[in-house]
Design a protein around this motif. Structure first.
Motif, PDB file in Angstrom:
ATOM      1  N   ILE A 182       1.030  -1.564   0.045  1.00 23.82           N
ATOM      2  CA  ILE A 182      -0.086   0.006  -0.553  1.00 23.82           C
ATOM      3  C   ILE A 182       0.753   1.323   0.210  1.00 23.82           C
ATOM      4  CG2 ILE A 182      -1.699   1.537   1.595  1.00 23.82           C
ATOM      5  CD1 ILE A 182      -2.822  -1.556   2.521  1.00 23.82           C
ATOM      6  N   ALA A 183       2.004   0.862   0.735  1.00 25.85           N
ATOM      7  CA  ALA A 183       3.078   1.872   0.697  1.00 25.85           C
ATOM      8  C   ALA A 183       3.510   2.609  -0.722  1.00 25.85           C
ATOM      9  CB  ALA A 183       3.766   2.295   2.099  1.00 25.85           C
TER      10      ALA A 183
ATOM     11  N   SER B 171       3.775   1.331   6.153  1.00 24.29           N
ATOM     12  CA  SER B 171       2.547   2.245   5.963  1.00 24.29           C
ATOM     13  C   SER B 171       2.493   2.568   4.897  1.00 24.29           C
ATOM     14  CB  SER B 171       1.392   1.734   6.455  1.00 24.29           C
ATOM     15  OG  SER B 171       1.005   2.960   7.542  1.00 24.29           O
TER      16      SER B 171
ATOM     17  N   GLY C  40      -5.617   5.393   1.931  1.00 21.95           N
ATOM     18  CA  GLY C  40      -4.884   4.664   3.536  1.00 21.95           C
ATOM     19  C   GLY C  40      -5.982   3.015   4.238  1.00 21.95           C
TER      20      GLY C  40
ATOM     21  N   GLN D  40       3.089   0.950  11.078  1.00 22.14           N
ATOM     22  CA  GLN D  40       3.175   2.538  10.141  1.00 22.14           C
ATOM     23  C   GLN D  40       3.814   2.949   9.579  1.00 22.14           C
ATOM     24  OE1 GLN D  40       0.531   4.118   9.700  1.00 22.14           O
ATOM     25  NE2 GLN D  40      -0.322   6.008  11.119  1.00 22.14           N
TER      26      GLN D  40
ATOM     27  N   ASN E  86       2.989   5.932   6.162  1.00 21.63           N
ATOM     28  CA  ASN E  86       2.009   6.585   7.432  1.00 21.63           C
ATOM     29  C   ASN E  86       0.194   6.989   6.762  1.00 21.63           C
ATOM     30  OD1 ASN E  86       3.574   7.067   9.899  1.00 21.63           O
ATOM     31  ND2 ASN E  86       4.777   8.320   8.971  1.00 21.63           N
ATOM     32  N   GLN E  87      -0.035   5.494   6.244  1.00 22.63           N
ATOM     33  CA  GLN E  87      -1.251   5.171   5.468  1.00 22.63           C
ATOM     34  C   GLN E  87      -2.249   4.986   6.211  1.00 22.63           C
ATOM     35  OE1 GLN E  87      -2.292   6.092   2.455  1.00 22.63           O
ATOM     36  NE2 GLN E  87      -0.149   7.438   3.313  1.00 22.63           N
TER      37      GLN E  87
ATOM     38  N   LYS F 122      -4.851   4.816   8.164  1.00 21.83           N
ATOM     39  CA  LYS F 122      -5.953   6.180   9.663  1.00 21.83           C
ATOM     40  C   LYS F 122      -7.137   5.272  10.145  1.00 21.83           C
ATOM     41  CE  LYS F 122      -3.778   8.037   6.247  1.00 21.83           C
ATOM     42  NZ  LYS F 122      -3.609   9.378   5.916  1.00 21.83           N
TER      43      LYS F 122
END
Length: 384
Positions: A113-114, A163, A127, A160, A165-166, A168
């Motif tokens: 995802i990142a 990711s 996110g 986190q 910081n994705q 949410k």
């Protein structure tokens, strides 16, 4: 970036009386809202001879998969396939939802995802919704019990970071060891903390809300049910005004009367429509994989071999029609439950509303609330 003029269409927000007007879209934003706009545009949509309504694009905060793909596949192809498939149901943005699995499997999904970058013709990946593994073995459902662990801030922080910081939103059982301090820490970081897969008592839920729980994951499903002497998670979140409740309105996860009860108690400002869909959404009935488990998809829904529900094949547009059918909601209330409430929970100041300066994420519906056109960030990405 192309410009677009949508004219003579009924415009609906959650807090306004609907009106017939025009929208001018430019550079992915809503540039102008008015009537009889005299502007040049690359794409023109005239609804004057149609009974069409335009609403903010749907935001799905809880979705695992679609069109044969799953977030836990941990591939670019999977995220792209999901994002591309969702626009036909009016979903213009979503949270990629993980599930309880081995730590390295969650690592891989988050790293994937990142790296992901949306294309213009896809629903926007906003996110991550981390569903598990910090959940109760007593309320597992389709979440594999063998991978469940107690809440760990250190583990969350590692995820986190992986990711980008994705993350949410997180689903957690706050009654577990370290649960309340975990909730408090994540809430302070701005994460939407959602109680789910939880066996908490009403008192434990009240403590969790004081610590920062502000949402409930798929109301009624895999949470301590209501009892008149112990209201459980269900009773607590239905009357707690600080908590918004996700709900899967496919009439498989919840009886239609339970949906209506939730709407009457929480009102449209407290309900968030989600799909909790798995990879079989949009495909034929049959057997599919969910986290290494076989899911049997029939007309009666998606179930594991032991009979447990394993997500849904619900679409967001069907969820909107379904709740309107049982609760008689106004268009404004439907906008709140399908878009604005999610945007507010996620602190998205530019989504969930039709006004100048907002993202041009829009769904054009016919009188029966069926999707006619979907516009993502100013791009016409789906036409029925």
């Amino acid at each position: 970036m192309k410009t677009m003029l949508i004219s003579n269409i009924t415009i609906v927000n959650h807090d306004q009386v609907e009106f017939i007007g025009d929208l001018f879209l430019k550079d992915g934003k809503i540039e102008k809202v008015g009537q009889n706009l005299l502007v040049e545009a690359d794409v023109r949509i005239d609804a004057s001879s149609k009974e069409w309504t335009v609403v903010p694009g749907y935001i799905d905060m809880h979705i695992h998969g679609s069109a044969g793909f799953d977030v836990m596949d941990a591939t670019e192809e999977a995220l792209r396939g999901m994002a591309y498939s969702l626009v036909k149901e009016g979903t213009t943005s979503f949270l990629a939802t993980t599930m309880t699995q081995a730590i390295d499997a969650i690592d891989a999904a988050l790293e994937n995802i990142a790296r992901f970058v949306n294309h213009a013709d896809e629903a926007e990946l906003l996110g991550v919704h981390l569903e598990g593994p910090f959940v109760s073995t007593k309320r597992g459902g389709a979440q594999p019990v063998e991978h469940m662990i107690v809440p760990s801030i250190d583990q969350f922080n590692k995820w986190q970071q992986l990711s980008g910081n994705q993350i949410k939103q997180i689903t957690v059982a706050p009654e577990l060891s370290n649960g309340l301090s975990f909730v408090e820490s994540l809430s302070e970081q701005g994460i939407v903390v959602s109680i789910g897969h939880s066996d908490a008592t009403v008192v434990e839920v009240e403590q969790a809300v004081k610590s920062g729980v502000r949402q409930a994951t798929h109301l009624f499903n895999q949470m301590r049910p209501f009892h008149h002497r112990e209201p459980g998670v269900v009773g607590a979140v239905l009357i707690e005004e600080r908590v918004k409740t996700e709900i899967i309105v496919d009439f498989i996860h919840c009886h239609s009367d339970a949906v209506k009860m939730a709407y009457l108690l929480k009102k449209s400002s407290g309900v968030i429509l989600i799909t909790d869909a798995m990879r079989a959404k949009g495909l034929a009935n049959g057997d599919y994989d969910l986290g290494g488990q076989t899911v049997h998809v029939t007309e009666q829904g998606a179930h594991l071999s032991n009979g447990a529900l394993a997500g849904s094949v619900l679409t967001m547009d069907a969820a909107v029609r379904n709740i309107q059918k049982v609760a008689g909601c106004s268009l404004q209330e439907l906008v709140a439950m399908s878009s604005f409430n999610a945007a507010k929970q996620l602190n998205l100041a530019n989504k969930g509303y039709i006004a100048e300066g907002f993202d041009a994420d829009l769904v054009i519906l016919d009188k029966g609330l069926h999707v006619q056109k979907t516009i993502c960030r100013g791009n016409l990405v789906f036409e029925n």
